[in-house]
Design a protein around this motif. Sequence first.
Motif, PDB file in Angstrom:
ATOM      1  N   ALA A 103       0.845  -1.198   0.000  1.00 39.08           N
ATOM      2  CA  ALA A 103       0.000   0.000   0.000  1.00 39.08           C
ATOM      3  C   ALA A 103       0.883   1.252   0.000  1.00 39.08           C
ATOM      4  CB  ALA A 103      -0.938  -0.007   1.196  1.00 39.08           C
ATOM      5  N   GLN A 104       1.930   1.220   0.827  1.00 42.49           N
ATOM      6  CA  GLN A 104       2.822   2.373   0.902  1.00 42.49           C
ATOM      7  C   GLN A 104       3.452   2.699  -0.441  1.00 42.49           C
ATOM      8  OE1 GLN A 104       5.032   1.095   4.278  1.00 42.49           O
ATOM      9  NE2 GLN A 104       4.437   2.865   5.535  1.00 42.49           N
ATOM     10  N   SER A 105       3.770   1.639  -1.190  1.00 42.97           N
ATOM     11  CA  SER A 105       4.444   1.862  -2.470  1.00 42.97           C
ATOM     12  C   SER A 105       3.533   2.582  -3.464  1.00 42.97           C
ATOM     13  CB  SER A 105       4.932   0.531  -3.048  1.00 42.97           C
ATOM     14  OG  SER A 105       3.833  -0.180  -3.580  1.00 42.97           O
ATOM     15  N   HIS A 106       2.239   2.644  -3.171  1.00 41.27           N
ATOM     16  CA  HIS A 106       1.306   3.323  -4.062  1.00 41.27           C
ATOM     17  C   HIS A 106       0.969   4.730  -3.604  1.00 41.27           C
ATOM     18  CE1 HIS A 106       0.298   0.105  -6.857  1.00 41.27           C
ATOM     19  NE2 HIS A 106       0.512  -0.707  -5.841  1.00 41.27           N
ATOM     20  N   ILE A 107       1.446   5.088  -2.419  1.00 40.86           N
ATOM     21  CA  ILE A 107       1.127   6.427  -1.924  1.00 40.86           C
ATOM     22  C   ILE A 107       2.089   7.416  -2.562  1.00 40.86           C
ATOM     23  CG2 ILE A 107       0.981   7.895   0.125  1.00 40.86           C
ATOM     24  CD1 ILE A 107       0.164   5.345   1.688  1.00 40.86           C
ATOM     25  N   ARG A 108       1.500   8.433  -3.169  1.00 40.62           N
ATOM     26  CA  ARG A 108       2.306   9.357  -3.965  1.00 40.62           C
ATOM     27  C   ARG A 108       3.183  10.266  -3.123  1.00 40.62           C
ATOM     28  NH1 ARG A 108      -1.428  10.722  -8.158  1.00 40.62           N
ATOM     29  NH2 ARG A 108      -1.500   8.953  -9.589  1.00 40.62           N
ATOM     30  N   GLU A 109       2.556  11.116  -2.328  1.00 43.71           N
ATOM     31  CA  GLU A 109       3.363  12.065  -1.568  1.00 43.71           C
ATOM     32  C   GLU A 109       3.766  11.438  -0.247  1.00 43.71           C
ATOM     33  OE1 GLU A 109      -0.723  13.332  -0.008  1.00 43.71           O
ATOM     34  OE2 GLU A 109       0.122  11.999  -1.501  1.00 43.71           O
ATOM     35  N   THR A 110       4.842  11.910   0.341  1.00 45.65           N
ATOM     36  CA  THR A 110       5.139  11.463   1.691  1.00 45.65           C
ATOM     37  C   THR A 110       4.224  12.270   2.571  1.00 45.65           C
ATOM     38  OG1 THR A 110       7.004  12.932   1.411  1.00 45.65           O
ATOM     39  CG2 THR A 110       7.520  10.611   1.739  1.00 45.65           C
ATOM     40  N   TYR A 111       3.566  11.584   3.454  1.00 49.39           N
ATOM     41  CA  TYR A 111       2.470  12.323   4.065  1.00 49.39           C
ATOM     42  C   TYR A 111       2.459  12.288   5.578  1.00 49.39           C
ATOM     43  CZ  TYR A 111      -1.661   9.713   5.686  1.00 49.39           C
ATOM     44  OH  TYR A 111      -2.571   9.031   6.408  1.00 49.39           O
TER      45      TYR A 111
END
Length: 147
Positions: free
Chosen positions: A138-146
């Motif tokens: 899932a993390q690998s699909h998150i665009r911005e560091t949030y």
Amino acid sequence: MFKTLLLWLFGSFLLLQAIQIDIPEAPEILNPDNEIKAPDKIMSMLRTSCYDCHSYKTKMPWYGHISPISLEVKSHIKNGRSAVNFQEWGTYSEERKQKIYKGIVKTINYRMPMPMYLTLHEQADLTKEERNTIKKWAQSHIRETYY
Ligand code: HEC
């Protein structure tokens, strides 16, 4: 006396069966291309551990039809599907997908799959390692560091 009580209990139980909520059936035309695409390893975990509540492929246990348990069970399915239905993934906006990926990272260690569900569905439980695999995916699909 005891018999009357039993009759009352049984009668109330029967009446309770009149209270049911419906979970919608899968639409007749369901585009298979809309199902989420992920590596086999991930798909198989989602299917065994999440699909009862997050897809149309709900395997309803027999007690899932008996009120009042059914009210609880069906509301999980209803709310689960509206949070994310992995078979409707392709219809979601990018923004919604991002929110869900973040939701997975946030919930996979404790809240999902729902602990109460796991007490009755041991086969759906995930090891710590499996949870981490899903989290990383899932993390690998998150665009911005949030964070
Ligand atoms: C027994 C039913 C059930 C199972 C099994 C289940 N969920 Fe859920 N899920 C829900 C319900 C109900 C909600 C909405 C209410 C909530 O957030 O607690 C939800 C919400 C979510 C959300 C949104 C949460 C947020 O706060 O953004 C995500 C993401 C999620 N589930 C992922 C998963 C994943 C991944 C699995 C499998 C590993 C899974 N769920 C298994 C019932 C379930």
